[in-house]
Write an enzyme that holds these catalytic residues in place. Structure first.
Site, short mmCIF file in Angstrom:
data_model
loop_
_atom_site.label_atom_id
_atom_site.label_comp_id
_atom_site.label_asym_id
_atom_site.label_seq_id
_atom_site.Cartn_x
_atom_site.Cartn_y
_atom_site.Cartn_z
N VAL A 1 0.85 -1.19 0.00
CA VAL A 1 0.00 0.00 0.00
C VAL A 1 0.89 1.24 0.00
O VAL A 1 1.85 1.34 0.76
CB VAL A 1 -0.95 0.01 1.21
CG1 VAL A 1 -1.89 1.21 1.14
CG2 VAL A 1 -1.74 -1.28 1.29
N THR B 1 3.21 -2.17 4.03
CA THR B 1 3.32 -0.75 3.72
C THR B 1 4.48 -0.52 2.77
O THR B 1 5.39 -1.34 2.67
CB THR B 1 3.57 0.09 4.97
OG1 THR B 1 4.87 -0.26 5.50
CG2 THR B 1 2.51 -0.12 6.02
N ASP B 2 4.46 0.61 2.09
CA ASP B 2 5.67 1.12 1.49
C ASP B 2 6.60 1.51 2.65
O ASP B 2 6.20 1.50 3.83
CB ASP B 2 5.35 2.31 0.58
CG ASP B 2 6.39 2.52 -0.52
OD1 ASP B 2 7.49 1.95 -0.42
OD2 ASP B 2 6.10 3.27 -1.47
N ALA B 3 7.84 1.86 2.35
CA ALA B 3 8.81 2.17 3.41
C ALA B 3 8.28 3.26 4.34
O ALA B 3 7.80 4.31 3.88
CB ALA B 3 10.13 2.61 2.79
#
Length: 414
Positions: A285, A323-325
């Site tokens: 996401v 999650t993205d970073a």
């Protein structure tokens, strides 16, 4: 005659008694054998209790029951390291945190042998299989190009690949990517990019996308993903619900997309829907706001309306959500670390990628999230690991070999 008759009767009687004795002993032995070594009816699906195999779910339930709350939360974190070798400090850190895995970055990539040894050492210090992940999309995002000696296959941009509209070639490119990564022991990749390149001013996605046609993007994404997974690397479809119509780079600030649910369904969500229909195991996401969906500017990665309501309930996705970073500007410029960790898990995220402080993340989640919610994600993560993560490393001859070059040569580069 009478004496002979009597003798005959006696002899026959002895023979009969001996025969009966032998039959009795064989019957007794057979009964004992049935008790000690039960006979399995090959036409039946049932197995005797003592040899029934433990299912993965039963194994995972047992592991979870023996874990501390801190160990459970550790399985929800994929962390990063900035070293070239696994020193004693990192070994101790792994034992303390018990993370779900690592993302391999340019700091960890040196020579082929040293990078492979680094990954081997990470794995050896974890009792539970580690996710060893990397950004290796092709084009401008392929970390393995940082190898100092042996070079990984150079993959042209996905936009160039998309222009071929050749799903069989996309599958083969997925295989090339997978084989290169497996020589080092990597098992998860943050690719393919499912974003539809609908904004020509979008530089952060740009040629990382397969193109501007959502159906083409969907077909190429799924085919490349299948090429990855059929060859031992688990794909991550990103950046849900779509990063293609932005001009803002979420690495520095928060992109905002003003589109309705119907508009997303007819464009951005098409590749993700197809990925879900084809058994996507991980979806990433993005840190993008969709105010028409959420009535505020909360990033999708922290939004329950987007992750639970849209992705899980509306689209029927039941795989892992990552999650993205979490150290990107779109989040850290607008939220505290505490808010990021709590909101992400409350929204329905299973794995937090690159938290700024792993120990702090564990404490914050422990203090603010229920054990039931934590167990929900940890069970999914462990079932995923014991089902899909195989230590199937390939030898160095697979890295950037002649066959790979022949496949890549079929992509016209403009």
């Amino acid at each position: 005659m009478k004496i002979k008759t009597v003798v005959s009767i006696v002899i026959i009687s002895i023979i009969l008694l001996c025969a009966l004795f032998i039959l009795f002993r064989e019957h007794e032995s057979l009964e004992n054998n049935v008790i000690d070594n039960p006979v399995i009816d090959e036409t039946s699906n049932q197995k005797p209790p003592e040899i029934v195999e433990q299912t993965i779910e039963e194994k995972v339930d047992k592991i979870i029951n023996e874990m501390t709350i801190e160990e459970k939360i550790g399985q929800m974190l994929i962390i990063y390291d900035t070293h070239e070798t696994v020193d004693e400090e990192l070994k101790q850190f792994i034992k303390d945190i018990k993370p779900s895995g690592f993302i391999i970055n340019q700091n960890n990539i040196t020579t082929f042998d040293k990078t492979k040894k680094y990954i081997e050492d990470l794995k050896q210090n974890s009792e539970i299989p580690l996710i060893i992940s990397i950004d290796q999309e092709g084009g401008k995002v392929q970390r393995l190009q940082n190898l100092e000696d042996e070079k990984a296959t150079y993959i042209p941009s996905m936009l160039d690949l998309g222009k071929t509209n050749d799903i069989e070639l996309a599958y083969e490119v997925g295989r090339v990517l997978a084989e290169d990564m497996r020589t080092l022991g990597i098992n998860v990749v943050y690719a393919p990019v499912c974003d539809v390149f609908s904004n020509p001013y979008n530089e952060v996605i740009g040629n990382r996308s397969f193109g501007s046609n959502p159906n083409l993007v969907a077909n190429m994404c799924v085919s490349l993903g299948k090429g990855l997974e059929d060859n031992g690397i688990i794909a991550t479809y990103k950046h849900f619900p779509g990063h293609g119509d932005t001009t803002t780079d979420s690495h520095t600030s928060l992109p905002i997309i003003n589109k309705s649910y119907e508009e997303l369904l007819n464009n951005e969500l098409i590749p993700f829907k197809k990925a879900i229909e084809n058994d996507a195991k991980i979806i990433m996401v993005g840190h993008i706001a969709f105010p028409d969906l959420t009535n505020d500017n909360i990033p999708a990665s922290l939004s329950k309306k987007i992750i639970t309501n849209l992705l899980k309930n509306d689209l029927g996705y039941d795989g892992l959500v990552i999650t993205d970073a979490l150290n990107m500007g779109a989040l850290i410029n607008n939220y505290s670390d505490e808010d990021i960790y709590v909101k992400a898990v409350e929204a329905g995220v299973d794995i937090l990628l690159m938290p700024s402080d792993a120990k702090k993340a564990i404490e914050v989640i422990k203090d603010n999230i229920s054990v039931e919610r934590i167990d929900e994600s940890v069970k999914k993560i462990l079932i995923f690991k014991y089902t899909y993560l195989k230590d199937n490393i390939l030898d160095e001859s697979y890295l950037n070999n002649k066959e790979h070059q022949e496949i890549i040569s079929k992509i016209p580069i403009e």
